[in-house]
Every structure is written in structure tokens, then in C-alpha cells.
Motif scaffolding. Structure first.
Motif, PDB file in Angstrom:
ATOM      1  N   LYS A   8       0.806  -1.221   0.000  1.00  0.00           N
ATOM      2  CA  LYS A   8       0.000   0.000   0.000  1.00  0.00           C
ATOM      3  C   LYS A   8       0.843   1.276   0.000  1.00  0.00           C
ATOM      4  CE  LYS A   8      -4.065  -2.024   2.244  1.00  0.00           C
ATOM      5  NZ  LYS A   8      -5.030  -1.896   3.382  1.00  0.00           N
ATOM      6  N   LEU A   9       2.149   1.136   0.069  1.00  0.00           N
ATOM      7  CA  LEU A   9       3.017   2.302   0.150  1.00  0.00           C
ATOM      8  C   LEU A   9       3.198   2.955  -1.214  1.00  0.00           C
ATOM      9  CD1 LEU A   9       5.801   0.885   2.495  1.00  0.00           C
ATOM     10  CD2 LEU A   9       3.765   2.215   3.130  1.00  0.00           C
ATOM     11  N   LYS A  10       3.365   4.280  -1.188  1.00  0.00           N
ATOM     12  CA  LYS A  10       3.699   5.016  -2.403  1.00  0.00           C
ATOM     13  C   LYS A  10       5.166   5.394  -2.326  1.00  0.00           C
ATOM     14  CE  LYS A  10       2.367   8.789  -5.454  1.00  0.00           C
ATOM     15  NZ  LYS A  10       1.394   9.890  -5.715  1.00  0.00           N
ATOM     16  N   LEU A  11       5.982   4.730  -3.142  1.00  0.00           N
ATOM     17  CA  LEU A  11       7.417   4.967  -3.094  1.00  0.00           C
ATOM     18  C   LEU A  11       7.781   6.261  -3.822  1.00  0.00           C
ATOM     19  CD1 LEU A  11       8.832   1.382  -3.819  1.00  0.00           C
ATOM     20  CD2 LEU A  11       8.555   2.509  -1.600  1.00  0.00           C
ATOM     21  N   PRO A  12       8.757   7.002  -3.297  1.00  0.00           N
ATOM     22  CA  PRO A  12       9.251   8.182  -4.013  1.00  0.00           C
ATOM     23  C   PRO A  12       9.901   7.761  -5.330  1.00  0.00           C
ATOM     24  CG  PRO A  12       9.964   8.188  -1.712  1.00  0.00           C
ATOM     25  CD  PRO A  12       9.393   6.836  -1.986  1.00  0.00           C
ATOM     26  N   PRO A  13       9.973   8.646  -6.304  1.00  0.00           N
ATOM     27  CA  PRO A  13      10.492   8.263  -7.618  1.00  0.00           C
ATOM     28  C   PRO A  13      11.983   7.955  -7.644  1.00  0.00           C
ATOM     29  CG  PRO A  13      10.044  10.629  -7.525  1.00  0.00           C
ATOM     30  CD  PRO A  13       9.466  10.032  -6.289  1.00  0.00           C
ATOM     31  N   ASN A  14      12.715   8.316  -6.609  1.00  0.00           N
ATOM     32  CA  ASN A  14      14.150   8.015  -6.592  1.00  0.00           C
ATOM     33  C   ASN A  14      14.458   6.705  -5.877  1.00  0.00           C
ATOM     34  OD1 ASN A  14      13.475   9.017  -4.031  1.00  0.00           O
ATOM     35  ND2 ASN A  14      15.468   9.977  -3.719  1.00  0.00           N
ATOM     36  N   ILE A  15      13.424   5.941  -5.526  1.00  0.00           N
ATOM     37  CA  ILE A  15      13.607   4.652  -4.855  1.00  0.00           C
ATOM     38  C   ILE A  15      12.979   3.556  -5.709  1.00  0.00           C
ATOM     39  CG2 ILE A  15      13.040   3.292  -2.810  1.00  0.00           C
ATOM     40  CD1 ILE A  15      13.197   5.798  -1.164  1.00  0.00           C
ATOM     41  N   GLN A  22      17.219  -7.471 -10.497  1.00  0.00           N
ATOM     42  CA  GLN A  22      16.031  -7.296 -11.325  1.00  0.00           C
ATOM     43  C   GLN A  22      16.151  -6.172 -12.362  1.00  0.00           C
ATOM     44  OE1 GLN A  22      13.391  -8.265  -7.381  1.00  0.00           O
ATOM     45  NE2 GLN A  22      12.322  -7.156  -8.992  1.00  0.00           N
ATOM     46  N   CYS A  23      17.340  -5.575 -12.484  1.00  0.00           N
ATOM     47  CA  CYS A  23      17.457  -4.407 -13.365  1.00  0.00           C
ATOM     48  C   CYS A  23      17.299  -4.752 -14.846  1.00  0.00           C
ATOM     49  CB  CYS A  23      18.780  -3.684 -13.125  1.00  0.00           C
ATOM     50  SG  CYS A  23      20.243  -4.600 -13.604  1.00  0.00           S
ATOM     51  N   PHE A  24      17.497  -6.031 -15.215  1.00  0.00           N
ATOM     52  CA  PHE A  24      17.301  -6.403 -16.616  1.00  0.00           C
ATOM     53  C   PHE A  24      15.802  -6.425 -16.943  1.00  0.00           C
ATOM     54  CE2 PHE A  24      16.610  -9.609 -19.956  1.00  0.00           C
ATOM     55  CZ  PHE A  24      17.356  -9.026 -20.971  1.00  0.00           C
ATOM     56  N   GLU A  25      14.997  -6.978 -16.008  1.00  0.00           N
ATOM     57  CA  GLU A  25      13.551  -7.035 -16.225  1.00  0.00           C
ATOM     58  C   GLU A  25      12.881  -5.689 -15.963  1.00  0.00           C
ATOM     59  OE1 GLU A  25      15.189  -9.226 -14.372  1.00  0.00           O
ATOM     60  OE2 GLU A  25      15.055 -11.081 -15.552  1.00  0.00           O
ATOM     61  N   GLN A  26      13.488  -4.846 -15.127  1.00  0.00           N
ATOM     62  CA  GLN A  26      12.912  -3.550 -14.774  1.00  0.00           C
ATOM     63  C   GLN A  26      13.897  -2.438 -15.144  1.00  0.00           C
ATOM     64  OE1 GLN A  26      11.511  -5.357 -10.613  1.00  0.00           O
ATOM     65  NE2 GLN A  26      10.802  -3.255 -10.837  1.00  0.00           N
ATOM     66  N   PRO A  27      13.804  -1.907 -16.361  1.00  0.00           N
ATOM     67  CA  PRO A  27      14.760  -0.882 -16.814  1.00  0.00           C
ATOM     68  C   PRO A  27      14.814   0.339 -15.909  1.00  0.00           C
ATOM     69  CG  PRO A  27      13.460  -1.700 -18.657  1.00  0.00           C
ATOM     70  CD  PRO A  27      12.852  -2.278 -17.423  1.00  0.00           C
ATOM     71  N   GLU A  28      13.711   0.657 -15.211  1.00  0.00           N
ATOM     72  CA  GLU A  28      13.730   1.821 -14.321  1.00  0.00           C
ATOM     73  C   GLU A  28      14.695   1.611 -13.158  1.00  0.00           C
ATOM     74  OE1 GLU A  28      10.167  -0.730 -13.081  1.00  0.00           O
ATOM     75  OE2 GLU A  28      11.172  -0.115 -14.927  1.00  0.00           O
ATOM     76  N   LEU A  29      14.901   0.339 -12.758  1.00  0.00           N
ATOM     77  CA  LEU A  29      15.882   0.058 -11.713  1.00  0.00           C
ATOM     78  C   LEU A  29      17.295   0.326 -12.227  1.00  0.00           C
ATOM     79  CD1 LEU A  29      14.471  -3.249 -10.168  1.00  0.00           C
ATOM     80  CD2 LEU A  29      14.406  -0.962  -9.175  1.00  0.00           C
ATOM     81  N   LEU A  30      17.555  -0.044 -13.453  1.00  0.00           N
ATOM     82  CA  LEU A  30      18.868   0.217 -14.044  1.00  0.00           C
ATOM     83  C   LEU A  30      19.128   1.714 -14.111  1.00  0.00           C
ATOM     84  CD1 LEU A  30      21.464  -0.703 -15.395  1.00  0.00           C
ATOM     85  CD2 LEU A  30      20.220  -0.775 -17.591  1.00  0.00           C
ATOM     86  N   ARG A  31      18.117   2.482 -14.462  1.00  0.00           N
ATOM     87  CA  ARG A  31      18.284   3.940 -14.537  1.00  0.00           C
ATOM     88  C   ARG A  31      18.619   4.518 -13.157  1.00  0.00           C
ATOM     89  NH1 ARG A  31      14.071   3.453 -18.408  1.00  0.00           N
ATOM     90  NH2 ARG A  31      12.452   3.799 -16.827  1.00  0.00           N
ATOM     91  N   LEU A  32      18.001   3.984 -12.102  1.00  0.00           N
ATOM     92  CA  LEU A  32      18.290   4.471 -10.755  1.00  0.00           C
ATOM     93  C   LEU A  32      19.689   4.058 -10.303  1.00  0.00           C
ATOM     94  CD1 LEU A  32      14.852   3.875  -8.990  1.00  0.00           C
ATOM     95  CD2 LEU A  32      15.879   6.075  -9.589  1.00  0.00           C
ATOM     96  N   ILE A  33      20.104   2.856 -10.679  1.00  0.00           N
ATOM     97  CA  ILE A  33      21.470   2.417 -10.361  1.00  0.00           C
ATOM     98  C   ILE A  33      22.485   3.310 -11.065  1.00  0.00           C
ATOM     99  CG2 ILE A  33      23.149   0.556 -10.672  1.00  0.00           C
ATOM    100  CD1 ILE A  33      20.782  -1.412 -10.304  1.00  0.00           C
ATOM    101  N   GLN A  34      22.229   3.585 -12.337  1.00  0.00           N
ATOM    102  CA  GLN A  34      23.127   4.453 -13.097  1.00  0.00           C
ATOM    103  C   GLN A  34      23.140   5.867 -12.525  1.00  0.00           C
ATOM    104  OE1 GLN A  34      21.297   3.736 -16.918  1.00  0.00           O
ATOM    105  NE2 GLN A  34      22.972   2.382 -17.585  1.00  0.00           N
ATOM    106  N   ARG A  35      21.976   6.365 -12.139  1.00  0.00           N
ATOM    107  CA  ARG A  35      21.895   7.696 -11.534  1.00  0.00           C
ATOM    108  C   ARG A  35      22.756   7.782 -10.289  1.00  0.00           C
ATOM    109  NH1 ARG A  35      18.401   9.856  -7.272  1.00  0.00           N
ATOM    110  NH2 ARG A  35      18.172  12.123  -7.507  1.00  0.00           N
ATOM    111  N   TYR A  36      22.784   6.711  -9.517  1.00  0.00           N
ATOM    112  CA  TYR A  36      23.502   6.700  -8.255  1.00  0.00           C
ATOM    113  C   TYR A  36      25.011   6.529  -8.436  1.00  0.00           C
ATOM    114  CZ  TYR A  36      24.080   5.735  -3.244  1.00  0.00           C
ATOM    115  OH  TYR A  36      24.429   5.791  -1.914  1.00  0.00           O
TER     116      TYR A  36
END
Length: 478
Positions: free
Chosen positions: A195-202, A390-404
Motif C-alpha cells: 500500500k506504500l507510495k514509493l518516491p520516484p528516486n527509490i 532485477q534491473c534487466f527485467e525492470q529498466p527503471e531500476l537500471l536507470r536508478l542504479i546508473q543515476r547513483y
């Protein structure tokens, strides 16, 4: 009858003169309550959509919420040294976690003692050397931010300090240890992960949601502690004479918050309550920084001091509703040693735009507590491994890893429209003037502080600081 009433009124007025004179001349008490590793916009008064914080929300309704409050370095020890000394990290000497400030500086206890205050600290200390920060130690709160579980707060010593009948005003810092990891306190069942709404940087993985729920439970636990402290202030009869400041410290131990110069790292919550002076339920856009807090207390205490004593300046005029603005810029710094390999960062904001300069962006950014695992991993963020897996299946995770981990040399963000800083505007030609202005001012500030940049973020500089032999800074031979 009218004559009798006039006589009574005259007698009362004469009787009240000494009381009113005392009220006008008596220095206010100061109560500063700090959270530990709490991202400012996870709190409801800053737009947070998950955390339940009824006591802090009550404080905001009774006081003033600062929408543009910053600290210079999003790490526990440096930001506390800045808050207590009124000096930026280069000038007070604490540029890294688990290091030391210069032994010859003075801080809150010395400055306020000169004008009759007793100055105490309950809870987490995490500043050194003691000669520079000679707080009276007050029992009642856990001093260890990584204990599992946190020791229950006891208010006897805190109440005794606030009610001591010695004729002196007090300044008390209560430094709580939530929501610092490990996230084990509070009722996590109140925050069902789905039920949580995660911030866009997480990143969104089941393990991340579970960790975020535990973190939110600690925020609520911290809020309850804050409520207990406020009740104690009321019970000892000092609430009417006390200025209360709450601050959330730096951001949480999620990627892009603590240990970074991003907005969710260096932007802090700051709420002030001053009975009879601050209009309830007000907000201010005045730009303030931790270095401004001590000179503000000095001003409110009626103390005389030379402006050059501090890097910050008093924002008492904002609290008194005399002015709507304060400083023009807030400054930021990051030295990654010993939390990981060298990755020096410097930044500046005018409150609207935030300019970040990564001085060695050719390096890979690594933060060992967040990305690594030691022992049973209780203090580490195990969800990071799920991002990687999971970054291969979820490209948004890869973008956050790269951002960091892979950052450009320069970054520019519009905090008004992008508080999580997801869109870098550094190449926006329409903002070229903003980029140049902030870049020039950042360089001027670094030079004024004796900041060499990358050479400061080294093992050599850290070891020297621990020995009390700081290599750089104003008046230091590099």
C-alpha cells in the motif's frame, strides 16, 4: 463603583509592571529536537504521503515550517558539527564521518554560556573533540544509533534539566536515533508494503517496499518520542518560555539521500515554535542553513558577537515575521572517505535551482553501508541487491542504479518542479545564466573556505584530521 474599578485596575497594572518587564527581558529557553537520517519530504508537512506523524503535524500547526532549510553535508557527524558550531565543515574541521573538528573552535556550549545559559545534550553525541563541544550530558535517550533495539526513552533527566531552579535559561539538544538503521522500532504492520507510495528516486521491489515500511514505522516511533518530550516541557511549566526547533537531519539511508548532495540528502525539515511570537500554521520560503542556527540563538538570547565569528547569520527576523527572506545561497559538500572510495562533491542552491559539481566523476560512486554487506547485514540495505538482480527485467531500476553510481561532471535541477531531481537540466540553454552564476558563486565559496576540492577527500586528509592536524581550511598551511 467606577472609581473603585479604576483603583483596582491601577493596582493590577502596577503589580504587573515587574512581571511584564521580566517577560520582556528574560532570555528564552531553547529546545532543539533532532531526528536521525529522516528524509525531509517523507514527512507529511513536506508532502510525504505515507508517514503518520501527529505530534510533528501539531508542531507545524502551532509554529513555522521552513520550506528551504539545508545542511552542508548529508552525513551525521559533519552536519551536527555545523549545527553546533555555526561553521561550515571546512572551517570547523569536520569534513567526514567518524572524524574530528578542530580543537580550537567553540560551539553552542561556550557561546551561550557567556550569556548565562546552561547547555545540555541528550541522546546521540557524534561530535568531537569534547573540548570543542563541552555539552552537559543529559541522560534519558539512547546514544547508540545502531543499537537493536533502541533503548526506551526516559524523561526524568530531561525534565530535571529543563526545570532546574538555578535562575538560568537553558538550551537543550535532544538528539534522537530514529529513523537511523537498523529499522526495528515502531509498528511496521501499520505500513503494509503493497500500500506504500514509493518516491520516484527509490526502486520498486518487494524487499525495498518492506524496508521502506520499516523505515516509516521508525519515523512514527520518533514522532511519538517527540510528543513525549513536548509533554514533558509542558509538565515542567516551561513551554511558554521556550523556543522549540525540530529538524530531521539529513536524508535516509536510501540511494540518493544520505551521503549525497542531492536535495533529498542536504534538504532538511525545520519547524519552529515560539509562543506569542511565531504566528501558528505559517510557512516560509526563507533560505536557511544549519550554520545559521547558532547565530540565531545568540541573537534571540540578546548576545553580542562579531558577525565573522560564524559562517552563518541569524534568521531571527524571519521568526519574528519582520522579513520573508534570509540568505541568498546555501552550500553543500561531500567527502566520501571513509564510507567508500574518494568521490568529492560540492553544490549550491539559491532555493529554486540546485547546482552540483562532481569533482571526480570519472570514478564509480560506491557507498559501502548502502551497497555492501558486513556480517549478518543488519545495518546494510539488502534491497540494493534486488535492484541489481532485477534491473534487466525492470529498466527503471537500471536507470536508478546508473543515476547513483554514474554521475555527470555537473548537474542542475529545478527544485520547485523536480524536488527528487530526476531530470538534469545542465544542458538547458535557457538556464545557462543560472548555471554560470551558481558555478561562480560555488567557486568563490570554496576559495573563501580554503577548500582544495578533491585533495580533501583522501585518507591522508582524514587521518590528519583525526590527529588534530587538519591539512586545509582558512589559516591552515596545506
Amino acid at each position: 463603583m467606577k472609581s473603585s474599578l479604576r483603583t483596582i485596575a491601577t493596582v493590577l497594572a502596577v503589580a504587573l509592571v515587574p512581571v511584564l518587564a521580566h517577560a520582556e527581558t528574560k532570555s528564552p529557553n531553547f529546545l532543539i529536537v533532532m531526528a536521525d537520517d529522516c528524509t525531509y519530504n517523507d514527512l507529511p508537512m513536506y508532502g510525504g504521503e505515507n508517514a503518520k506523524t501527529p505530534n510533528l503535524e501539531r508542531l507545524a500547526k502551532e509554529g513555522m515550517t521552513f520550506d528551504r532549510a539545508f545542511l552542508a553535508e548529508a552525513i551525521c557527524q559533519p552536519c551536527r558539527a555545523e549545527l553546533y558550531s555555526g561553521l561550515y565543515p571546512m572551517r570547523n574541521g569536520c569534513n567526514w564521518n567518524h572524524s574530528a573538528s578542530r580543537g580550537d573552535i567553540e560551539s553552542m556550549p561556550q557561546h551561550l554560556a557567556r550569556v548565562g545559559y546552561r547547555v545540555g545534550l541528550a541522546g546521540k553525541v557524534h561530535v568531537s573533540p569534547e573540548s570543542a563541544f563541552p555539552f552537559e550530558r543529559v541522560d534519558g535517550c539512547d546514544k547508540n544509533c545502531v543499537r537493536n533495539p533502541t533503548q526506551e526513552m526516559q524523561l526524568d533527566s530531561i525534565g530535571e534539566f529543563m526545570s532546574r531552579e538555578d535562575g538560568q535559561p537553558f538550551c537543550l539538544v535532544v538528539a534522537l536515533v530514529e529513523p537511523h538503521v537498523p529499522w526495528v522500532m515502531g509498528d511496521a504492520t501499520a505500513y503494509p508494503p503493497r500500500k506504500l507510495k514509493l518516491p520516484p528516486n527509490i526502486g520498486d521491489t518487494p524487499e525495498t517496499r518492506s524496508a521502506f515500511g520499516r523505515y516509516l514505522a521508525e519515523i512514527t516511533y520518533m514522532d511519538d518520542q517527540f510528543g513525549q518530550i513536548m509533554n514533558e516541557l509542558e509538565e515542567v511549566g516551561e513551554s511558554g518560555d521556550t523556543i522549540v526547533l525540530f529538524t530531521s537531519e539529513q536524508g535516509s539511508q536510501f540511494p540518493g539521500n544520505k551521503w549525497t548532495n542531492y536535495n533529498t540528502g542536504v534538504h532538511t525539515a525545520l519547524i519552529a515554535k515560539w509562543p506569542g511570537m511565531i504566528a501558528p500554521g505559517t510557512r516560509t520560503d526563507a533560505l536557511v542553513q544549519y550554520a545559521d542556527v547558532l547565530p540565531t540563538l545568540m541573537d534571540l538570547a540578546g548576545a553580542e558577537y562579531q558577525p565573522e565569528t560564524f559562517d552563518g547569520a541569524s534568521f531571527a527576523h524571519v521568526l519574528r515575521h519582520e522579513k520573508d527572506a534570509h540568505r541568498e545561497y546555501a552550500y553543500g559538500t561531500h567527502n566520501n572517505v571513509p564510507e567508500g572510495p574518494s568521490y568529492p562533491i560540492r553544490s549550491i542552491t539559491d532555493g529554486r535551482y540546485h547546482y552540483i559539481r562532481n569533482l571526480q566523476n570519472e570514478n564509480l560512486y560506491i557507498e559501502k553501508h548502502l551497497m555492501g554487506v558486513k556480517g549478518n547485514g543488519e545495518l546494510n540495505n539488502k534491497y540494493w541487491q534486488t535492484w541489481v538482480f532485477q534491473c534487466f527485467e525492470q529498466p527503471e531500476l537500471l536507470r536508478l542504479i546508473q543515476r547513483y553510481q554514474l554521475r555527470p561532471k555537473e548537474e542542475l535541477y529545478d527544485l520547485a518542479n523536480d524536488p527528487y531531481e530526476m531530470t538534469n537540466l545542465i544542458n538547458d540553454e535557457g538556464l545557462a545564466g543560472v548555471r554560470e552564476e551558481l558555478g561562480r558563486e560555488l567557486e568563490r565559496w570554496m576559495e573563501s573556505q580554503g577548500d582544495p576540492g578533491a585533495e580533501q577527500d583522501t585518507n591522508e586528509s582524514l587521518r590528519a584530521a583525526k590527529r588534530g592536524e587538519h591539512r586545509f581550511g582558512v589559516g591552515t598551511e596545506g
